[in-house]
Design a protein around this motif. Sequence first.
Motif, PDB file in Angstrom:
ATOM      1  N   GLU A 126       2.354   1.921  -3.485  1.00 28.04           N
ATOM      2  CA  GLU A 126       1.134   2.225  -4.401  1.00 28.04           C
ATOM      3  C   GLU A 126       0.965   3.557  -4.141  1.00 28.04           C
ATOM      4  O   GLU A 126       0.624   4.469  -4.996  1.00 28.04           O
ATOM      5  CB  GLU A 126       0.107   1.388  -4.033  1.00 28.04           C
ATOM      6  CG  GLU A 126      -0.083  -0.129  -4.718  1.00 28.04           C
ATOM      7  CD  GLU A 126      -1.239  -0.896  -4.483  1.00 28.04           C
ATOM      8  OE1 GLU A 126      -2.273  -0.358  -3.625  1.00 28.04           O
ATOM      9  OE2 GLU A 126      -1.177  -2.137  -4.717  1.00 28.04           O
ATOM     10  N   LYS A 127       0.651   4.194  -3.074  1.00 24.72           N
ATOM     11  CA  LYS A 127       0.488   5.531  -2.695  1.00 24.72           C
ATOM     12  C   LYS A 127       1.748   6.425  -2.910  1.00 24.72           C
ATOM     13  O   LYS A 127       1.438   7.682  -3.367  1.00 24.72           O
ATOM     14  CB  LYS A 127      -0.059   5.627  -0.867  1.00 24.72           C
ATOM     15  CG  LYS A 127      -1.138   4.924  -0.635  1.00 24.72           C
ATOM     16  CD  LYS A 127      -2.386   5.852  -1.027  1.00 24.72           C
ATOM     17  CE  LYS A 127      -3.606   5.111  -0.397  1.00 24.72           C
ATOM     18  NZ  LYS A 127      -4.823   5.833  -0.597  1.00 24.72           N
ATOM     19  N   LEU A 128       2.897   6.171  -2.466  1.00 22.55           N
ATOM     20  CA  LEU A 128       3.881   6.944  -2.582  1.00 22.55           C
ATOM     21  C   LEU A 128       4.647   6.798  -4.008  1.00 22.55           C
ATOM     22  O   LEU A 128       5.214   7.954  -4.243  1.00 22.55           O
ATOM     23  CB  LEU A 128       4.772   6.961  -1.506  1.00 22.55           C
ATOM     24  CG  LEU A 128       3.983   7.092  -0.146  1.00 22.55           C
ATOM     25  CD1 LEU A 128       5.578   6.861   0.975  1.00 22.55           C
ATOM     26  CD2 LEU A 128       3.666   8.578   0.006  1.00 22.55           C
TER      27      LEU A 128
ATOM     28  N   ARG B 190       0.875  -1.377   0.027  1.00 27.14           N
ATOM     29  CA  ARG B 190       0.088   0.059   0.034  1.00 27.14           C
ATOM     30  C   ARG B 190       0.504   1.315  -0.049  1.00 27.14           C
ATOM     31  O   ARG B 190       0.604   2.238  -0.677  1.00 27.14           O
ATOM     32  CB  ARG B 190      -0.884  -0.088   1.175  1.00 27.14           C
ATOM     33  CG  ARG B 190      -1.770  -1.106   1.323  1.00 27.14           C
ATOM     34  CD  ARG B 190      -3.277  -0.636   0.667  1.00 27.14           C
ATOM     35  NE  ARG B 190      -4.192  -1.806   0.369  1.00 27.14           N
ATOM     36  CZ  ARG B 190      -5.142  -2.093   1.557  1.00 27.14           C
ATOM     37  NH1 ARG B 190      -5.422  -1.169   2.465  1.00 27.14           N
ATOM     38  NH2 ARG B 190      -6.000  -3.086   1.471  1.00 27.14           N
ATOM     39  N   VAL B 191       2.015   1.259   0.943  1.00 26.42           N
ATOM     40  CA  VAL B 191       2.579   2.318   0.639  1.00 26.42           C
ATOM     41  C   VAL B 191       3.709   2.798  -0.666  1.00 26.42           C
ATOM     42  O   VAL B 191       3.513   3.665  -0.910  1.00 26.42           O
ATOM     43  CB  VAL B 191       3.875   2.346   1.820  1.00 26.42           C
ATOM     44  CG1 VAL B 191       4.940   3.268   1.831  1.00 26.42           C
ATOM     45  CG2 VAL B 191       3.212   2.404   3.310  1.00 26.42           C
TER      46      VAL B 191
ATOM     47  N   SER C  38       9.989   1.282   0.326  1.00 24.74           N
ATOM     48  CA  SER C  38       8.598   1.280   1.152  1.00 24.74           C
ATOM     49  C   SER C  38       8.682   0.378   1.982  1.00 24.74           C
ATOM     50  O   SER C  38       8.383   0.734   3.223  1.00 24.74           O
ATOM     51  CB  SER C  38       7.476   0.943  -0.197  1.00 24.74           C
ATOM     52  OG  SER C  38       7.184   1.911  -0.974  1.00 24.74           O
TER      53      SER C  38
END
Length: 97
Positions: free
Chosen positions: A12-14, A9-10, A21
């Motif tokens: 994908e988001k960043l 998730r990190v 990540s």
Amino acid sequence: MTKADLIERVYEKLGRSKQESARLVEEVFELIKSTLEAGENVKISGFGKFTLRSKGARPGRNPHTRQELTIAPRRVVTFKASHILKAQVNRGTGSES
């Protein structure tokens, strides 16, 4: 959710590399652990508070042999969710805590 899921998730988001990540997630966990190990509480606004609680020695019993023993004193970590997190988790369920 697992640590691998958090890393994903990190990532994908960043938009950073998976390796970066993973390092970021690990660093946050290490910071929380070392702070608790030092005897300090960790409060994350909008999420909750990790606190240490001391438990004293107490009598116990081995359930298999029924032998009595003393359970050593220890520190335990507790977590209390913030009212914001509680409201978000309960949103749409019809029960606010």
